[in-house]
Design a protein around this motif. Structure first.
Motif, PDB file in Angstrom:
ATOM      1  N   GLU A   1       0.854  -1.200   0.000  1.00 49.99           N
ATOM      2  CA  GLU A   1       0.000   0.000   0.000  1.00 49.99           C
ATOM      3  C   GLU A   1       0.881   1.238   0.000  1.00 49.99           C
ATOM      4  O   GLU A   1       1.822   1.341   0.793  1.00 49.99           O
ATOM      5  N   LYS A   2       0.570   2.149  -0.872  1.00 52.37           N
ATOM      6  CA  LYS A   2       1.347   3.386  -0.976  1.00 52.37           C
ATOM      7  C   LYS A   2       1.323   4.137   0.358  1.00 52.37           C
ATOM      8  O   LYS A   2       0.287   4.224   1.020  1.00 52.37           O
ATOM      9  N   ASN A   3       2.464   4.721   0.706  1.00 58.49           N
ATOM     10  CA  ASN A   3       2.547   5.412   1.998  1.00 58.49           C
ATOM     11  C   ASN A   3       1.997   6.834   1.884  1.00 58.49           C
ATOM     12  O   ASN A   3       2.710   7.821   2.057  1.00 58.49           O
ATOM     13  N   SER A   4       0.712   6.931   1.637  1.00 49.35           N
ATOM     14  CA  SER A   4       0.081   8.232   1.391  1.00 49.35           C
ATOM     15  C   SER A   4      -0.078   9.036   2.679  1.00 49.35           C
ATOM     16  O   SER A   4      -0.143  10.262   2.625  1.00 49.35           O
ATOM     17  N   GLU A   5      -0.173   8.336   3.789  1.00 49.36           N
ATOM     18  CA  GLU A   5      -0.447   8.969   5.094  1.00 49.36           C
ATOM     19  C   GLU A   5      -1.785   9.697   5.101  1.00 49.36           C
ATOM     20  O   GLU A   5      -2.049  10.525   5.985  1.00 49.36           O
ATOM     21  N   LEU A   6      -2.632   9.410   4.132  1.00 46.92           N
ATOM     22  CA  LEU A   6      -3.965  10.013   4.078  1.00 46.92           C
ATOM     23  C   LEU A   6      -4.847   9.433   5.175  1.00 46.92           C
ATOM     24  O   LEU A   6      -4.783   8.234   5.473  1.00 46.92           O
ATOM     25  N   SER A   7      -5.684  10.251   5.717  1.00 48.33           N
ATOM     26  CA  SER A   7      -6.595   9.826   6.782  1.00 48.33           C
ATOM     27  C   SER A   7      -7.434   8.620   6.362  1.00 48.33           C
ATOM     28  O   SER A   7      -7.671   7.707   7.154  1.00 48.33           O
ATOM     29  N   ALA A   8      -7.844   8.607   5.107  1.00 41.50           N
ATOM     30  CA  ALA A   8      -8.737   7.543   4.645  1.00 41.50           C
ATOM     31  C   ALA A   8      -8.044   6.189   4.540  1.00 41.50           C
ATOM     32  O   ALA A   8      -8.704   5.165   4.347  1.00 41.50           O
ATOM     33  N   THR A   9      -6.706   6.173   4.683  1.00 37.97           N
ATOM     34  CA  THR A   9      -5.977   4.926   4.444  1.00 37.97           C
ATOM     35  C   THR A   9      -5.296   4.364   5.699  1.00 37.97           C
ATOM     36  O   THR A   9      -4.647   3.328   5.620  1.00 37.97           O
ATOM     37  N   ILE A  10      -5.435   5.035   6.811  1.00 34.56           N
ATOM     38  CA  ILE A  10      -4.737   4.614   8.034  1.00 34.56           C
ATOM     39  C   ILE A  10      -5.767   4.196   9.081  1.00 34.56           C
ATOM     40  O   ILE A  10      -6.610   5.002   9.488  1.00 34.56           O
ATOM     41  N   PRO A  11      -5.709   2.937   9.546  1.00 32.30           N
ATOM     42  CA  PRO A  11      -6.787   2.431  10.408  1.00 32.30           C
ATOM     43  C   PRO A  11      -6.620   2.735  11.896  1.00 32.30           C
ATOM     44  O   PRO A  11      -7.517   2.468  12.681  1.00 32.30           O
ATOM     45  N   GLY A  12      -5.471   3.298  12.301  1.00 33.95           N
ATOM     46  CA  GLY A  12      -5.198   3.458  13.726  1.00 33.95           C
ATOM     47  C   GLY A  12      -5.882   4.652  14.355  1.00 33.95           C
ATOM     48  O   GLY A  12      -6.659   5.370  13.709  1.00 33.95           O
ATOM     49  N   PRO A  13      -5.594   4.905  15.627  1.00 34.58           N
ATOM     50  CA  PRO A  13      -6.233   6.004  16.371  1.00 34.58           C
ATOM     51  C   PRO A  13      -5.899   7.386  15.823  1.00 34.58           C
ATOM     52  O   PRO A  13      -6.618   8.344  16.123  1.00 34.58           O
ATOM     53  N   ALA A  14      -4.847   7.517  14.999  1.00 35.53           N
ATOM     54  CA  ALA A  14      -4.543   8.824  14.398  1.00 35.53           C
ATOM     55  C   ALA A  14      -5.707   9.311  13.554  1.00 35.53           C
ATOM     56  O   ALA A  14      -5.852  10.511  13.321  1.00 35.53           O
ATOM     57  N   THR A  15      -6.520   8.377  13.083  1.00 37.76           N
ATOM     58  CA  THR A  15      -7.702   8.750  12.295  1.00 37.76           C
ATOM     59  C   THR A  15      -8.986   8.379  13.036  1.00 37.76           C
ATOM     60  O   THR A  15     -10.054   8.300  12.413  1.00 37.76           O
ATOM     61  N   GLY A  16      -8.871   8.118  14.314  1.00 37.17           N
ATOM     62  CA  GLY A  16     -10.045   7.669  15.053  1.00 37.17           C
ATOM     63  C   GLY A  16     -10.505   6.301  14.592  1.00 37.17           C
ATOM     64  O   GLY A  16     -11.650   5.910  14.796  1.00 37.17           O
ATOM     65  N   GLY A  17      -9.588   5.565  13.976  1.00 39.33           N
ATOM     66  CA  GLY A  17      -9.929   4.227  13.483  1.00 39.33           C
ATOM     67  C   GLY A  17     -10.809   4.258  12.248  1.00 39.33           C
ATOM     68  O   GLY A  17     -11.387   3.239  11.865  1.00 39.33           O
ATOM     69  N   MET A  18     -10.916   5.409  11.591  1.00 44.00           N
ATOM     70  CA  MET A  18     -11.840   5.534  10.463  1.00 44.00           C
ATOM     71  C   MET A  18     -11.196   5.178   9.119  1.00 44.00           C
ATOM     72  O   MET A  18     -11.899   4.996   8.129  1.00 44.00           O
ATOM     73  N   GLY A  19      -9.864   5.112   9.075  1.00 40.46           N
ATOM     74  CA  GLY A  19      -9.210   4.820   7.806  1.00 40.46           C
ATOM     75  C   GLY A  19      -9.380   3.360   7.401  1.00 40.46           C
ATOM     76  O   GLY A  19      -9.626   2.489   8.235  1.00 40.46           O
TER      77      GLY A  19
END
Ligand code: CA
Ligand code: CA
Length: 247
Positions: free
Chosen positions: A179-197
């Motif tokens: 997976e590309k390391n976009s660091e976009l909110s939509a792609t990260i599943p951890g608490p940094a995105t509230g688990g929304m990625g």
């Protein structure tokens, strides 16, 4: 009566003869042939446990680790630098799910951590293999505030580890390359995105080979789209692992 008494005496003599044959292994040619089949049931072998306590400390500032995947095996490696990740590893590295990884055909015994391993926290996982001494140890876990970074070690040689002996090591982090390391909110599943990625997807839009991870850029270093900050960096070793053979 006399003949009846004689018959009783004869029968009694025969009974005594049988007893002698059984007890004394008489075997004289005049003894009656008494064969008794003796079935010897060997005692069930006591199972031998090869049991390991695996103590893991999360060294990062702000990268919770997905539930640890711990595997004992005798052959193979669960990843190789420069080669494509398995789908099970892709799933672990993108979503943190370890079920398929633990069920790999190379695994002789496996165990999962109970939950996320938070920064600074320690967890001990016990894994046991019965009647076969494992030669290799593998552990993997996702850095959940990333696209597809994971930490761990694969095919660590534990064949010379005696009971009560330990191996301690530090591990860095890998990029599963899936997976590309976009660091976009939509792609990260951890608490940094509230688990929304998003977690796992089947697409492979990165280089499709495993490498050591180059680290995250973060918004603090100018990647404006990044949902990550400087605290999510992991330039140093990310796990401290101690493997102790307890049985
Ligand atoms: Ca990647
Ligand atoms: Ca993918």
């Amino acid at each position: 009566m006399t003949s009846l008494n004689n018959l009783r005496k004869t029968s009694l003599s025969a009974a005594i003869a049988v007893s002698i044959a059984l007890v004394g292994c008489g075997g004289g040619s005049d003894d009656p042939v008494v064969e008794e089949e003796v079935v010897v049931v060997p005692p069930a072998p006591t199972p031998v446990n090869y049991s390991y306590e695996v103590k893991v400390l999360n060294l990062t500032v702000a990268q919770p680790m997905s539930p640890l995947a711990v595997v004992l095996h005798n052959e193979g490696e669960f990843w190789k630098i420069g080669e494509a990740a398995s789908v099970a590893l892709e799933n672990l590295a993108e979503s943190g799910a370890n079920t398929d990884f633990l069920a790999d055909s190379m695994a002789l015994a496996s165990a999962s951590g109970a939950d996320l391993l938070m920064p600074g926290a320690t967890e001990t996982v016990t894994v046991t293999l019965v009647d076969t001494m494992p030669t290799s140890f593998t552990l993997a876990t996702m850095l959940v505030n990333t696209n597809d970074a994971f930490a761990g070690i694969t095919a660590k040689d534990i064949s010379n580890l005696a009971v009560d002996e330990s191996i301690s090591l530090l591990t860095g982090s890998y990029d599963s390359g899936t997976e590309k390391n976009s660091e976009l909110s939509a792609t990260i599943p951890g608490p940094a995105t509230g688990g929304m990625g998003e977690g796992f997807n089947e697409e492979r839009d990165d280089v499709d080979v495993v490498s050591m991870h180059a680290g995250v850029v973060t918004i603090d270093d100018g990647l404006s789209q990044s949902v990550l900050t400087e605290e999510h960096r992991f330039d140093n070793p990310t796990l401290s692992i101690t493997i102790t053979r307890v049985e």
